[in-house]
Design an enzyme around this catalytic site. Structure first.
Site, PDB file in Angstrom:
ATOM      1  N   ASP A 196      73.717  -9.781  29.618  1.00  0.00           N
ATOM      2  CA  ASP A 196      73.440  -8.416  29.160  1.00  0.00           C
ATOM      3  C   ASP A 196      73.047  -7.525  30.339  1.00  0.00           C
ATOM      4  O   ASP A 196      72.479  -8.005  31.327  1.00  0.00           O
ATOM      5  CB  ASP A 196      72.308  -8.461  28.118  1.00  0.00           C
ATOM      6  CG  ASP A 196      72.238  -7.181  27.302  1.00  0.00           C
ATOM      7  OD1 ASP A 196      73.155  -6.342  27.394  1.00  0.00           O
ATOM      8  OD2 ASP A 196      71.240  -7.022  26.569  1.00  0.00           O
TER       9      ASP A 196
ATOM     10  N   ASN B 131      80.613  -6.341  18.928  1.00  0.00           N
ATOM     11  CA  ASN B 131      81.020  -5.470  20.049  1.00  0.00           C
ATOM     12  C   ASN B 131      82.221  -4.576  19.740  1.00  0.00           C
ATOM     13  O   ASN B 131      82.490  -3.611  20.458  1.00  0.00           O
ATOM     14  CB  ASN B 131      81.301  -6.289  21.317  1.00  0.00           C
ATOM     15  CG  ASN B 131      80.057  -6.814  21.992  1.00  0.00           C
ATOM     16  OD1 ASN B 131      80.077  -7.847  22.657  1.00  0.00           O
ATOM     17  ND2 ASN B 131      78.934  -6.107  21.843  1.00  0.00           N
TER      18      ASN B 131
HETATM   19  C1  FPP Z   1      76.600  -6.836  27.624  1.00  0.00           C
HETATM   20  O1  FPP Z   1      76.169  -5.809  28.489  1.00  0.00           O
HETATM   21  C2  FPP Z   1      77.847  -7.377  28.101  1.00  0.00           C
HETATM   22  C3  FPP Z   1      79.013  -7.433  27.394  1.00  0.00           C
HETATM   23  C4  FPP Z   1      79.156  -6.969  26.001  1.00  0.00           C
HETATM   24  C5  FPP Z   1      80.217  -7.953  27.998  1.00  0.00           C
HETATM   25  C6  FPP Z   1      80.031  -9.182  28.832  1.00  0.00           C
HETATM   26  C7  FPP Z   1      81.220  -9.321  29.626  1.00  0.00           C
HETATM   27  C8  FPP Z   1      81.250  -9.628  30.915  1.00  0.00           C
HETATM   28  C9  FPP Z   1      80.123 -10.015  31.760  1.00  0.00           C
HETATM   29  C10 FPP Z   1      82.564  -9.548  31.514  1.00  0.00           C
HETATM   30  C11 FPP Z   1      83.068 -10.777  32.068  1.00  0.00           C
HETATM   31  C12 FPP Z   1      83.255 -11.940  31.238  1.00  0.00           C
HETATM   32  C13 FPP Z   1      84.286 -12.751  31.447  1.00  0.00           C
HETATM   33  C14 FPP Z   1      84.376 -14.037  30.765  1.00  0.00           C
HETATM   34  C15 FPP Z   1      85.368 -12.370  32.338  1.00  0.00           C
HETATM   35  P1  FPP Z   1      76.046  -4.354  27.894  1.00  0.00           P
HETATM   36  O2  FPP Z   1      77.328  -3.663  28.089  1.00  0.00           O
HETATM   37  O3  FPP Z   1      75.576  -4.413  26.484  1.00  0.00           O
HETATM   38  O4  FPP Z   1      74.942  -3.741  28.820  1.00  0.00           O
HETATM   39  P2  FPP Z   1      73.868  -2.655  28.402  1.00  0.00           P
HETATM   40  O5  FPP Z   1      72.975  -3.308  27.403  1.00  0.00           O
HETATM   41  O6  FPP Z   1      73.194  -2.362  29.683  1.00  0.00           O
HETATM   42  O7  FPP Z   1      74.604  -1.472  27.848  1.00  0.00           O
END
Ligand code: FPP
Length: 239
Positions: A17, A65
Site C-alpha cells: 500500500d 479496486n
Molecule cells: C495500493 O496502493 C496498491 C495497489 C492497489 C496496487 C499494487 C500494485 C503494485 C505494487 C504494482 C505492481 C504489482 C505487480 C505484481 C507488478 P494505493 O494506490 O492504494 O496507494 P494509496 O493508498 O497511497 O493511494
C-alpha cells in the site's frame, strides 16, 4: 504448519500500500507510484531465499479496486501485462514459481493468457514461491469456494458431515500454499482489507509506515528477524 518461535516465517504475505501517496508526494500521477511499486517486487522476491522465506504472496489488485477511476484501473491492468511479459524470463531463470490467486473471470483474456503461460513456464521452479493476488478478495474467495463445495455436496462427491476445517480450504485459491506466518502492510494503515481472511487466522501482523515504493530488502530482513522473537501460541497456553 507454521514455524515455531526463533524461526523465520516460511510464508510472508504483503499488502503493498502507499503507491498513490508516494506519487502524489512527488507531484506525479498515481500510476507513477504503481510503476515504482512494481520495481520493488523484484527486489523483495529476490531477497526471500536468503531470509528462509519459501513463499511470498503479494496483493496486487483487489476485488474492490475496480471502484478506482477507469484510467487507474486500465493503467494497472496494462502494468500487470507488462510486468508478466518483461519479468517472465528473469523469474524463470531465478527459479521462482509463480502462481496467481483471485477470480480470473473479470480479467481480460490477454492478461489471463499471460498469467496461465507464466504459471506453466515456472511450474518446475523451486527456489521460492511467488503468489500474486489479482482481482482477489478474501470474501469473494470463500464465496467461490463454498459454491464449488456445494456443487460437490449436490453431486454426492462430498458428504455434509465431511465439511470441516481440513476439507474447506481445499476449495480455496490457496489450496497448495501453507498459511501465511507473517502479514505485512505498508503505508501506515492498520487494516487487512479483505486479504487472505481464512488463511491469516493465526498470522502475525506488521503494519509499517513505509510507503510500498520505498520498501526495501533490508526492511523485509528486519521484519523477518523481528518475527523470530515472537511467541506464537495458536490459542494454547505455554507449558
Ligand atoms: C495500493 O496502493 C496498491 C495497489 C492497489 C496496487 C499494487 C500494485 C503494485 C505494487 C504494482 C505492481 C504489482 C505487480 C505484481 C507488478 P494505493 O494506490 O492504494 O496507494 P494509496 O493508498 O497511497 O493511494
Amino acid at each position: 504448519m507454521a514455524k515455531e518461535k526463533g524461526k523465520g516465517p516460511r510464508h510472508v504475505a504483503i499488502i503493498m500500500d502507499g503507491n498513490g501517496r508516494w506519487a502524489t508526494q512527488r507531484g506525479r500521477p498515481r500510476l507513477f507510484g504503481h510503476h515504482a511499486g512494481a520495481r520493488r517486487v523484484r527486489e523483495v522476491v529476490r531477497a526471500c531465499p536468503d531470509l528462509g522465506v519459501d513463499y511470498i504472496t503479494i496483493f496486487a489488485f483487489s476485488t474492490e479496486n475496480w471502484k478506482r477511476t477507469q484510467v487507474e484501473v486500465a493503467g494497472l491492468m496494462s502494468l500487470f501485462r507488462r510486468y508478466i511479459t518483461k519479468e517472465a524470463k528473469a523469474l524463470h531463470d531465478e527459479d521462482v514459481r509463480v502462481r496467481f490467486i483471485g477470480d480470473r473471470v473479470r480479467l481480460d483474456n490477454k492478461l489471463v493468457d499471460l498469467m496461465d503461460e507464466l504459471e506453466l513456464m515456472t511450474s518446475e521452479c523451486k527456489k521460492v514461491n511467488l503468489t500474486i493476488a489479482l482481482n482477489y478478495g478474501g470474501r469473494d474467495e470463500v464465496a467461490r469456494a463454498t459454491k464449488r463445495l456445494a456443487q460437490d455436496v449436490a453431486n454426492g462427491s462430498l458428504k455434509p458431515a465431511d465439511v470441516n476445517e481440513e476439507t474447506l480450504p481445499k476449495y480455496l485459491d490457496t489450496y497448495v500454499l501453507p498459511d501465511p506466518d507473517l502479514v505485512i502492510r505498508t503505508s501506515g494503515e492498520a487494516r487487512i482489507s479483505n486479504f487472505l481472511l481464512w488463511q491469516s487466522a493465526y498470522a502475525e501482523y506488521e503494519f509499517i509506515d513505509t510507503l510500498w515504493p520505498d520498501f526495501t530488502a533490508e526492511e523485509l530482513a528486519r521484519l523477518v528477524r523481528s518475527y523470530g522473537t515472537r511467541d506464537r501460541r495458536f490459542g494454547a497456553v505455554k507449558a
